[in-house]
Design a protein around this motif. Structure first.
Motif, PDB file in Angstrom:
ATOM      1  N   LEU A  71      18.041  39.847 -86.233  1.00  0.00           N
ATOM      2  CA  LEU A  71      19.327  40.107 -86.867  1.00  0.00           C
ATOM      3  C   LEU A  71      19.072  40.444 -88.328  1.00  0.00           C
ATOM      4  O   LEU A  71      18.370  39.707 -89.028  1.00  0.00           O
ATOM      5  N   LEU A  72      19.597  41.571 -88.796  1.00  0.00           N
ATOM      6  CA  LEU A  72      19.418  41.962 -90.192  1.00  0.00           C
ATOM      7  C   LEU A  72      20.639  41.552 -90.997  1.00  0.00           C
ATOM      8  O   LEU A  72      21.774  41.922 -90.663  1.00  0.00           O
ATOM      9  N   LEU A  73      20.421  40.807 -92.068  1.00  0.00           N
ATOM     10  CA  LEU A  73      21.487  40.382 -92.975  1.00  0.00           C
ATOM     11  C   LEU A  73      21.399  41.207 -94.248  1.00  0.00           C
ATOM     12  O   LEU A  73      20.336  41.293 -94.864  1.00  0.00           O
ATOM     13  N   VAL A  74      22.506  41.812 -94.635  1.00  0.00           N
ATOM     14  CA  VAL A  74      22.541  42.640 -95.839  1.00  0.00           C
ATOM     15  C   VAL A  74      23.769  42.292 -96.662  1.00  0.00           C
ATOM     16  O   VAL A  74      24.775  41.817 -96.122  1.00  0.00           O
ATOM     17  N   PRO A  75      23.731  42.521 -97.975  1.00  0.00           N
ATOM     18  CA  PRO A  75      24.901  42.232 -98.809  1.00  0.00           C
ATOM     19  C   PRO A  75      26.042  43.207 -98.508  1.00  0.00           C
ATOM     20  O   PRO A  75      25.822  44.374 -98.205  1.00  0.00           O
ATOM     21  N   ARG A  76      27.229  42.708 -98.621  1.00  0.00           N
ATOM     22  CA  ARG A  76      28.395  43.574 -98.476  1.00  0.00           C
ATOM     23  C   ARG A  76      28.664  44.289 -99.800  1.00  0.00           C
ATOM     24  O   ARG A  76      28.202  43.863-100.858  1.00  0.00           O
TER      25      ARG A  76
ATOM     26  N   VAL B  72      28.550  35.781 -90.016  1.00  0.00           N
ATOM     27  CA  VAL B  72      27.222  35.954 -89.412  1.00  0.00           C
ATOM     28  C   VAL B  72      27.168  35.277 -88.042  1.00  0.00           C
ATOM     29  O   VAL B  72      27.493  34.097 -87.918  1.00  0.00           O
ATOM     30  N   PRO B  73      26.738  35.989 -87.010  1.00  0.00           N
ATOM     31  CA  PRO B  73      26.623  35.369 -85.688  1.00  0.00           C
ATOM     32  C   PRO B  73      25.360  34.522 -85.570  1.00  0.00           C
ATOM     33  O   PRO B  73      24.441  34.625 -86.378  1.00  0.00           O
ATOM     34  N   ALA B  74      25.320  33.690 -84.544  1.00  0.00           N
ATOM     35  CA  ALA B  74      24.135  32.871 -84.293  1.00  0.00           C
ATOM     36  C   ALA B  74      22.973  33.754 -83.862  1.00  0.00           C
ATOM     37  O   ALA B  74      23.145  34.730 -83.128  1.00  0.00           O
ATOM     38  N   ASP B  75      21.778  33.434 -84.339  1.00  0.00           N
ATOM     39  CA  ASP B  75      20.571  34.183 -83.981  1.00  0.00           C
ATOM     40  C   ASP B  75      19.363  33.347 -84.384  1.00  0.00           C
ATOM     41  O   ASP B  75      19.414  32.609 -85.362  1.00  0.00           O
ATOM     42  N   ASP B  76      18.273  33.483 -83.619  1.00  0.00           N
ATOM     43  CA  ASP B  76      17.084  32.669 -83.929  1.00  0.00           C
ATOM     44  C   ASP B  76      16.035  33.419 -84.735  1.00  0.00           C
ATOM     45  O   ASP B  76      14.944  32.915 -84.955  1.00  0.00           O
ATOM     46  N   ASP B  77      16.354  34.637 -85.193  1.00  0.00           N
ATOM     47  CA  ASP B  77      15.387  35.404 -85.997  1.00  0.00           C
ATOM     48  C   ASP B  77      16.146  36.339 -86.937  1.00  0.00           C
ATOM     49  O   ASP B  77      16.246  37.540 -86.689  1.00  0.00           O
TER      50      ASP B  77
ATOM     51  N   GLY C 105      24.033  28.093 -86.522  1.00  0.00           N
ATOM     52  CA  GLY C 105      23.097  28.351 -85.442  1.00  0.00           C
ATOM     53  C   GLY C 105      22.203  29.549 -85.686  1.00  0.00           C
ATOM     54  O   GLY C 105      21.641  30.122 -84.738  1.00  0.00           O
ATOM     55  N   THR C 106      22.030  29.931 -86.960  1.00  0.00           N
ATOM     56  CA  THR C 106      21.221  31.093 -87.319  1.00  0.00           C
ATOM     57  C   THR C 106      20.003  30.634 -88.108  1.00  0.00           C
ATOM     58  O   THR C 106      20.129  29.909 -89.096  1.00  0.00           O
ATOM     59  N   THR C 107      18.829  31.070 -87.683  1.00  0.00           N
ATOM     60  CA  THR C 107      17.577  30.678 -88.328  1.00  0.00           C
ATOM     61  C   THR C 107      16.964  31.874 -89.035  1.00  0.00           C
ATOM     62  O   THR C 107      16.739  32.927 -88.417  1.00  0.00           O
ATOM     63  N   LEU C 108      16.690  31.723 -90.299  1.00  0.00           N
ATOM     64  CA  LEU C 108      16.002  32.772 -91.047  1.00  0.00           C
ATOM     65  C   LEU C 108      14.516  32.774 -90.694  1.00  0.00           C
ATOM     66  O   LEU C 108      13.893  31.711 -90.597  1.00  0.00           O
TER      67      LEU C 108
END
Length: 273
Positions: free
Chosen positions: A2-7, A55-60, A84-87
């Motif tokens: 899962l890619l997290l980016v600033p809004r 942000v949705p749950a994700d393990d990566d 439930g999201t792990t960086l």
């Protein structure tokens, strides 16, 4: 992944324009993208839970965005964990990459000699020095607040150190770091390491049109792998004697990508890992 980016602060449902091409590349590769509120995360008293609300749950999860102080990254990691999201990069790993004391001992001998015991420059016995703090220098204020040409001149050195502290102000991270000045030649290369392996060699963002030839990543590969960090950037440059030297190591999540490197190249390396 899962890619997290600033809004985008001006259009909260959109990606920050600086990261839009990486978000688009991720989607083309089938990687979901979620937005975080960097401004909220960056504030010392910011509400990290609110910043990652969508942000949705994700393990990566991998963050690609603007720099965060280590304590604010830890706040984000904690808020994500509650969802439930792990960086991929833990808070401890981020600090180790983001702040010089976290990586210096492992790369000692490959990077200029450094000490961070306050404002003392006398240990260099007159040799020139470069100043920075745990995360950043002021190289664009080179003569005023970065370079100390003669560390034996205590008064002159003190003025440069004082100006560095003044300009960094509340943004100072850790303490002043005094580094032995080394003479470099040519442009810097920014190398990207995923899982301890060099995945990409690019230009440095300051010189996007110049990719040095013959970059010897093998000279630093063992030390970078020994750090055990998931995703880092390592800036390399030739010293005037031909040796490749580490100018900087940083967490890859907050390292800028040069405009000359396609977003898909970097995102693809993260996905492949």
């Amino acid at each position: 992944m899962l890619l997290l980016v600033p809004r985008d602060p001006l259009a909260p449902r959109r990606v920050d324009p600086h990261l839009a091409d990486e978000a688009a590349a991720a989607r083309e590769l089938g990687v979901p993208v979620a937005l975080v509120d960097h401004d909220e995360l960056d504030r010392p008293d910011g509400d990290a839970d609110a910043a990652v609300r969508g942000v949705p749950a994700d393990d990566d999860a991998v963050y690609r965005g603007w720099m965060l102080r280590s304590e604010r990254y830890a706040a984000m990691a904690g808020a994500l964990a509650r969802r439930g999201t792990t960086l991929r990069t833990s808070a401890e790993q981020y600090r180790a990459a983001h702040e010089l004391p976290g990586w210096y001992a492992t790369l000692e001998g490959l990077t200029p000699e450094s000490r961070w015991s306050g404002d003392d420059v006398s240990w260099l016995d007159g040799a020139p020095a470069v100043l920075r703090d745990f995360t950043k220098s002021l190289k664009h204020s080179w003569d005023e607040a970065c370079f100390v040409p003669d560390t034996a001149d205590a008064a002159a050195a003190g003025r440069v150190v004082a100006r560095f502290r003044e300009l960094r102000g509340e943004d100072l991270v850790g303490d002043v770091v005094v580094r032995r000045f080394e003479r470099f030649t040519g442009a810097e290369a920014r190398t990207w390491w995923v899982g301890g392996r060099c995945a990409l060699v690019t230009a440095h963002p300051d010189t996007p049109g110049e990719v040095p030839s013959g970059v010897d990543v093998g000279a630093v590969g063992g030390a970078v792998a020994a750090l055990g960090l998931p995703f880092v950037s390592v800036d390399l440059v030739r010293r005037d004697d031909g040796a490749w030297r580490v100018v900087e190591l940083g967490d890859g999540q907050v390292s800028d990508r040069p405009s000359s490197t396609p977003a898909a190249d970097l995102v693809g390396a993260l996905v492949a890992a």
